[in-house]
Design an enzyme around this catalytic site. Structure first.
Site, PDB file in Angstrom:
ATOM      1  N   SER A 139      39.948  35.338  49.311  1.00  0.00           N
ATOM      2  CA  SER A 139      40.612  34.872  48.084  1.00  0.00           C
ATOM      3  C   SER A 139      42.107  35.087  48.252  1.00  0.00           C
ATOM      4  O   SER A 139      42.536  35.953  49.027  1.00  0.00           O
ATOM      5  CB  SER A 139      40.113  35.674  46.874  1.00  0.00           C
ATOM      6  OG  SER A 139      40.889  35.411  45.717  1.00  0.00           O
ATOM      7  N   TYR A 152      39.170  44.010  42.479  1.00  0.00           N
ATOM      8  CA  TYR A 152      38.981  42.758  43.214  1.00  0.00           C
ATOM      9  C   TYR A 152      40.081  42.589  44.250  1.00  0.00           C
ATOM     10  O   TYR A 152      39.809  42.224  45.401  1.00  0.00           O
ATOM     11  CB  TYR A 152      38.968  41.589  42.236  1.00  0.00           C
ATOM     12  CG  TYR A 152      38.547  40.267  42.856  1.00  0.00           C
ATOM     13  CD1 TYR A 152      37.328  40.143  43.518  1.00  0.00           C
ATOM     14  CD2 TYR A 152      39.357  39.138  42.759  1.00  0.00           C
ATOM     15  CE1 TYR A 152      36.932  38.937  44.071  1.00  0.00           C
ATOM     16  CE2 TYR A 152      38.969  37.921  43.309  1.00  0.00           C
ATOM     17  CZ  TYR A 152      37.754  37.829  43.964  1.00  0.00           C
ATOM     18  OH  TYR A 152      37.365  36.625  44.519  1.00  0.00           O
TER      19      TYR A 152
END
Length: 259
Positions: A139, A152
């Site tokens: 990501s 995250y």
């Protein structure tokens, strides 16, 4: 040489399912891996892919996947796609259980599956020649920190580092290590998982954003990177919608030239 075979994790929905479909359309044999057997059965009926039910946070399941793959034919590529995020809480206030889950699925599962499949990739090269591929979907959260990213960010930064080190370790072998780092991708489940099933919050993240990426956009990127000539390695592919400049700067409303 036999048809090439690819293993795709997180195959029950979103990017994983789209990647399975596209590899099948391109003539690959595919093994789709995920926890939800019912979703995998539907994907199998639709695409003709092989499927394997496994929880990649459990070593016993990954060992069983390895044994199944070894017994059922050569493996030429691995797509580590399984992952996810939970919450937007601060580092101070976020739950350690949420962090633990994010590390398990985004980092440790990638390590488990990669360690299990690497010997099979090497065996395929020895038997047939050619090359092999390891693709991991990370990501932009693994490259740029943002408020609310917390666990995250930490997990995806770790996944990025894992791929960087793996590429160094495999130097001298005909195994490409490819990292695909998407930005805003609108799928049916990512936001729901992040916001504990709150559909309104999940939808709000994309409200007014012109053309966020789709699962099919990322699948096309994955498959095309693997199908490049064997001497070409796309080490890191960052892919974002035009409306997104970074994780938090996103245009909402029509895109137009300034006056």
């Amino acid at each position: 040489m036999s048809t090439k075979r690819v293993v795709v994790t997180g195959a029950s929905s979103g990017i994983g399912a789209a990647t399975v479909r596209l590899f099948r359309q391109r003539g690959w044999d595919v093994v789709g891996v995920a926890r939800r057997a019912d979703r995998l059965a539907t994907l199998q009926a639709e695409t003709g892919a092989q499927v394997f039910t496994a929880d990649l946070t459990r070593q016993a399941d990954v060992d069983a996947l390895r044994d199944y793959l070894a017994a059922s034919g050569p493996v030429h590529a691995l797509v580590n796609n399984a992952g996810g995020a939970v919450g937007l809480d601060t580092v101070e206030e976020s739950k350690i259980e949420d962090w633990a889950w994010m590390f398990e699925i985004n980092v440790l599962a990638v390590k488990r599956v990669t360690s299990a499949v690497l010997p099979l990739l090497r065996a395929g090269i020895r038997a047939e020649g050619g090359a092999a591929d390891i693709v991991t979907v990370t990501s932009i959260a693994g490259h740029v920190a943002y408020l609310g990213g917390g666990g995250y960010n930490a997990a995806k930064f770790a996944a990025h580092a894992l791929m960087e080190v793996l590429r160094l370790e495999l130097n001298g072998e005909s195994i490409r290590v490819i990292e695909v780092a998407p930005g805003m991708v609108q799928t049916e489940e990512f936001g729901l998982v992040r916001f504990n099933g709150d559909a309104e919050k999940a939808a709000a993240a994309y409200a007014g954003v012109p053309n966020p990426l789709t699962a099919e956009d990322i699948a096309e990127t994955i498959v095309s990177s693997v199908e490049r000539p064997a001497h070409v390695n796309l080490d890191l592919i960052v892919i974002k919608p035009v409306a997104q400049a970074d994780p938090t700067r996103v245009a909402r409303g029509p895109l137009a030239p300034k006056d």
